[in-house]
Design an enzyme around this catalytic site. Structure first.
Site, short mmCIF file in Angstrom:
data_model
loop_
_atom_site.label_atom_id
_atom_site.label_comp_id
_atom_site.label_asym_id
_atom_site.label_seq_id
_atom_site.Cartn_x
_atom_site.Cartn_y
_atom_site.Cartn_z
N HIS A 120 16.07 9.00 -6.41
CA HIS A 120 16.31 7.91 -7.36
C HIS A 120 15.85 8.24 -8.77
O HIS A 120 15.64 7.34 -9.58
CB HIS A 120 15.64 6.63 -6.86
CG HIS A 120 16.15 6.17 -5.53
ND1 HIS A 120 15.43 5.34 -4.70
CD2 HIS A 120 17.29 6.45 -4.87
CE1 HIS A 120 16.13 5.12 -3.58
NE2 HIS A 120 17.25 5.80 -3.66
N GLY A 212 6.09 5.33 4.58
CA GLY A 212 5.97 4.35 3.50
C GLY A 212 7.27 3.82 2.97
O GLY A 212 7.40 3.53 1.78
N SER A 214 10.59 0.95 3.80
CA SER A 214 11.08 -0.17 4.62
C SER A 214 12.43 0.17 5.24
O SER A 214 12.96 -0.60 6.02
CB SER A 214 11.22 -1.42 3.75
OG SER A 214 12.12 -1.15 2.67
N ASN A 238 4.04 4.05 8.81
CA ASN A 238 4.31 2.90 7.95
C ASN A 238 3.36 1.76 8.31
O ASN A 238 2.88 1.67 9.43
CB ASN A 238 5.77 2.45 8.10
CG ASN A 238 6.25 1.68 6.88
OD1 ASN A 238 6.29 2.19 5.76
ND2 ASN A 238 6.56 0.41 7.09
N GLU A 240 4.11 -1.26 8.71
CA GLU A 240 4.72 -2.20 9.68
C GLU A 240 5.97 -1.55 10.26
O GLU A 240 6.46 -0.56 9.73
CB GLU A 240 5.08 -3.51 8.97
CG GLU A 240 6.02 -3.28 7.79
CD GLU A 240 5.97 -4.42 6.76
OE1 GLU A 240 5.33 -5.45 7.01
OE2 GLU A 240 6.58 -4.23 5.68
C1 BV8 Z 1 24.78 4.15 -3.71
C2 BV8 Z 1 15.59 2.26 -8.73
C3 BV8 Z 1 27.13 4.44 -3.86
C4 BV8 Z 1 14.47 3.08 -9.25
C5 BV8 Z 1 16.20 1.81 -6.45
C6 BV8 Z 1 25.06 1.06 2.97
C7 BV8 Z 1 24.64 -0.08 3.63
C8 BV8 Z 1 24.11 -1.16 2.92
C9 BV8 Z 1 24.03 -1.10 1.52
C10 BV8 Z 1 24.45 0.02 0.87
C11 BV8 Z 1 24.96 1.10 1.58
N1 BV8 Z 1 25.28 2.06 0.68
C12 BV8 Z 1 25.01 1.63 -0.57
C13 BV8 Z 1 24.51 0.39 -0.50
C14 BV8 Z 1 24.10 -0.42 -1.63
C15 BV8 Z 1 22.66 -0.12 -2.07
C16 BV8 Z 1 21.69 -0.52 -0.99
O1 BV8 Z 1 21.21 0.29 -0.22
N2 BV8 Z 1 21.38 -1.80 -0.94
C17 BV8 Z 1 20.41 -2.28 0.02
C18 BV8 Z 1 19.32 -3.06 -0.70
C19 BV8 Z 1 21.12 -3.13 1.05
N3 BV8 Z 1 22.48 1.29 -2.38
C20 BV8 Z 1 22.82 1.73 -3.61
O2 BV8 Z 1 23.33 1.02 -4.46
C21 BV8 Z 1 22.55 3.21 -3.89
N4 BV8 Z 1 23.74 3.78 -4.48
O3 BV8 Z 1 24.78 4.07 -2.53
O4 BV8 Z 1 25.86 4.61 -4.46
C22 BV8 Z 1 27.64 3.11 -4.36
C23 BV8 Z 1 28.13 3.06 -5.66
C24 BV8 Z 1 28.64 1.83 -6.13
C25 BV8 Z 1 28.63 0.69 -5.30
C26 BV8 Z 1 28.07 0.77 -4.00
C27 BV8 Z 1 27.58 1.99 -3.53
C28 BV8 Z 1 21.43 3.35 -4.90
C29 BV8 Z 1 20.12 3.03 -4.26
C30 BV8 Z 1 18.98 3.27 -5.27
C31 BV8 Z 1 18.57 1.95 -5.85
N5 BV8 Z 1 17.42 2.14 -6.76
N6 BV8 Z 1 15.27 1.84 -7.38
C32 BV8 Z 1 13.27 2.21 -9.33
O5 BV8 Z 1 13.28 1.23 -10.09
O6 BV8 Z 1 12.30 2.52 -8.60
S1 BV8 Z 1 15.83 1.37 -4.87
C33 BV8 Z 1 14.22 0.87 -4.69
O7 BV8 Z 1 14.06 0.64 -3.28
C34 BV8 Z 1 13.19 1.92 -5.02
O8 BV8 Z 1 13.72 3.14 -5.47
C35 BV8 Z 1 12.49 2.13 -3.68
O9 BV8 Z 1 12.02 3.39 -3.54
C36 BV8 Z 1 13.61 1.86 -2.77
C37 BV8 Z 1 13.34 1.72 -1.31
O10 BV8 Z 1 12.25 0.89 -1.14
P1 BV8 Z 1 10.98 1.51 -0.38
O11 BV8 Z 1 10.59 2.77 -1.07
O12 BV8 Z 1 11.25 1.58 1.07
O13 BV8 Z 1 9.87 0.45 -0.74
P2 BV8 Z 1 9.63 -0.97 -0.02
O14 BV8 Z 1 8.68 -1.75 -0.86
O15 BV8 Z 1 10.95 -1.56 0.33
O16 BV8 Z 1 8.90 -0.58 1.36
C38 BV8 Z 1 7.59 -0.04 1.33
C39 BV8 Z 1 7.17 0.10 2.77
O17 BV8 Z 1 5.88 0.71 2.79
C40 BV8 Z 1 7.03 -1.25 3.49
O18 BV8 Z 1 7.61 -1.13 4.78
C41 BV8 Z 1 5.52 -1.45 3.59
O19 BV8 Z 1 5.16 -2.09 4.79
C42 BV8 Z 1 5.02 -0.02 3.63
N7 BV8 Z 1 3.68 0.18 3.08
C43 BV8 Z 1 3.05 -0.54 2.11
N8 BV8 Z 1 1.83 0.02 1.88
C44 BV8 Z 1 1.71 1.10 2.71
C45 BV8 Z 1 2.89 1.21 3.47
N9 BV8 Z 1 3.08 2.16 4.40
C46 BV8 Z 1 2.08 3.07 4.56
N10 BV8 Z 1 0.93 3.04 3.85
C47 BV8 Z 1 0.72 2.07 2.94
N11 BV8 Z 1 -0.46 2.05 2.25
#
Ligand code: BV8
Length: 284
Positions: A120, A212, A214, A238, A240
């Site tokens: 990303h 780390g 989701s 992770n 959870e």
């Molecule tokens: C694309 C920007 C083609 C940078 C981000 C297929 C199915 C469904 C949807 C889609 C699909 N294909 C495409 C999509 C659409 C979309 C998508 O996935 N939507 C989701 C929400 C349903 N994807 C896209 O748009 C991607 N592009 O596919 O291009 C296209 C083109 C046009 C139209 C359609 C498709 C682009 C995806 C990139 C988006 N940009 N961020 C920034 O600002 O950072 S995403 C954002 O979420 C961040 O980058 C982040 O990294 C990412 C994922 O989140 P996580 O890293 O998992 O973080 P989260 O908080 O969610 O989870 C943290 C976890 O850690 C938790 O479980 C927590 O319990 C745990 N945790 C917490 N503390 C700890 C821990 N674990 C261990 N130790 C700890 N201490």
């Protein structure tokens, strides 16, 4: 559960590690979807899409400038150092580790990881904003904080009152072109070369470790499925359970900074690296 995982790690020729925001949580970087996750207070569709940038570039820049400010005051944690130490150990044994990260803070690089695929982009990068808020050319790193006087001291954006920062007070390049953050937003394609590298690594690994994340954002969330389908063992570290947990032969719940050094057998090296960083040495 630890012994069988460590046996699989000892036997693996090519390990892929996929990380998400949870790996940077213990550094003080807010996650997106967990408790106190960033997106809970802000609507991602308001802040991380090209359309949002066209609608209100000041709000998007306020959000990213605040995240740069937070990240600039944070440091890699034990999870980052454990992954870097494991990569060095495998390389010394003629084996490989490829790190695929969704994170944009570059803490993996700072902790010493070398084979890093940034899905990303980087929060430290900027690029010219083209039509529709899309990238109009290559990104480059600019770590000035704030990037311009108009973003100084604005803190976290209030999700309820969008700022009205005049466009001329937002970051511009020397030709007067408006800049945008050099990250991949929702509904934006990932860099095809980056995606290809991640696909090749995932298809050829014999152990896939997810830490780390989701596992809700694609295409990153699809890699564990691809790895499992080609016969790799899958392990999750992770806080959870996630949508990927059901794919795993090994699932460890807890903090990555506590679990990874022990699971990878690199605790002593991680403590040494943390001490060096605290003393202001390398890797800090
Ligand atoms: C694309 C920007 C083609 C940078 C981000 C297929 C199915 C469904 C949807 C889609 C699909 N294909 C495409 C999509 C659409 C979309 C998508 O996935 N939507 C989701 C929400 C349903 N994807 C896209 O748009 C991607 N592009 O596919 O291009 C296209 C083109 C046009 C139209 C359609 C498709 C682009 C995806 C990139 C988006 N940009 N961020 C920034 O600002 O950072 S995403 C954002 O979420 C961040 O980058 C982040 O990294 C990412 C994922 O989140 P996580 O890293 O998992 O973080 P989260 O908080 O969610 O989870 C943290 C976890 O850690 C938790 O479980 C927590 O319990 C745990 N945790 C917490 N503390 C700890 C821990 N674990 C261990 N130790 C700890 N201490």
């Amino acid at each position: 559960m630890l012994a069988p995982f460590q046996a699989a790690l000892a036997a693996a020729k090519h390990v892929v590690v996929l990380t998400g925001a949870g790996v940077s949580a213990e550094s003080g970087i807010p996650t997106f979807r967990g408790a106190q996750g960033l997106w809970r207070s802000f609507d991602p569709m308001e802040l991380a899409t090209p359309q949002a940038f066209v609608r209100n570039p000041g709000l998007v820049w306020e959000f990213y400038s605040w995240r740069r400010e937070v990240a600039a005051a944070c440091r890699p944690n034990r999870a980052h150092y454990a992954i870097a130490a494991l990569e060095r150990q495998l390389r010394q044994q003629g084996r490989r580790l490829t790190l695929i990260t969704q994170n944009v803070d570059r803490f993996h690089h700072q902790a010493g990881s070398q084979a890093v695929i940034e899905l990303h982009g980087s929060i430290w990068d900027v690029c010219v904003a083209g039509r529709g808020g899309r990238k109009a050319g290559p990104c480059w790193e600019d770590r000035r904080q704030p990037l311009c006087p108009g973003l100084a001291g604005r803190g976290a954006p209030d999700a309820h009152s969008a700022p009205d920062i005049p466009e001329q007070d937002l970051p511009h390049d020397e030709h007067g072109r408006l800049l945008r953050p050099g990250v991949v937003w929702f509904n934006e394609q990932l860099d095809p070369a980056v995606l290809e590298a991640a696909d090749v690594a995932t298809a050829s690994c014999d152990l896939f470790i997810t830490a780390g994340t989701s596992a809700v954002v694609y295409p990153a969330a699809g890699f564990a499925h691809i790895a499992a389908a080609q016969g790799a063992a899958v392990a999750e570290f992770n806080l959870e359970a996630t949508d990927a947990t059901g794919l795993c032969q090994f699932a460890f719940q807890g903090k990555a900074g506590e679990l990874l050094p022990a699971a990878f057998g690199v605790e002593a090296e991680v403590e040494q690296l943390m001490a060096q960083a605290a003393a202001g040495g390398q890797g800090g």
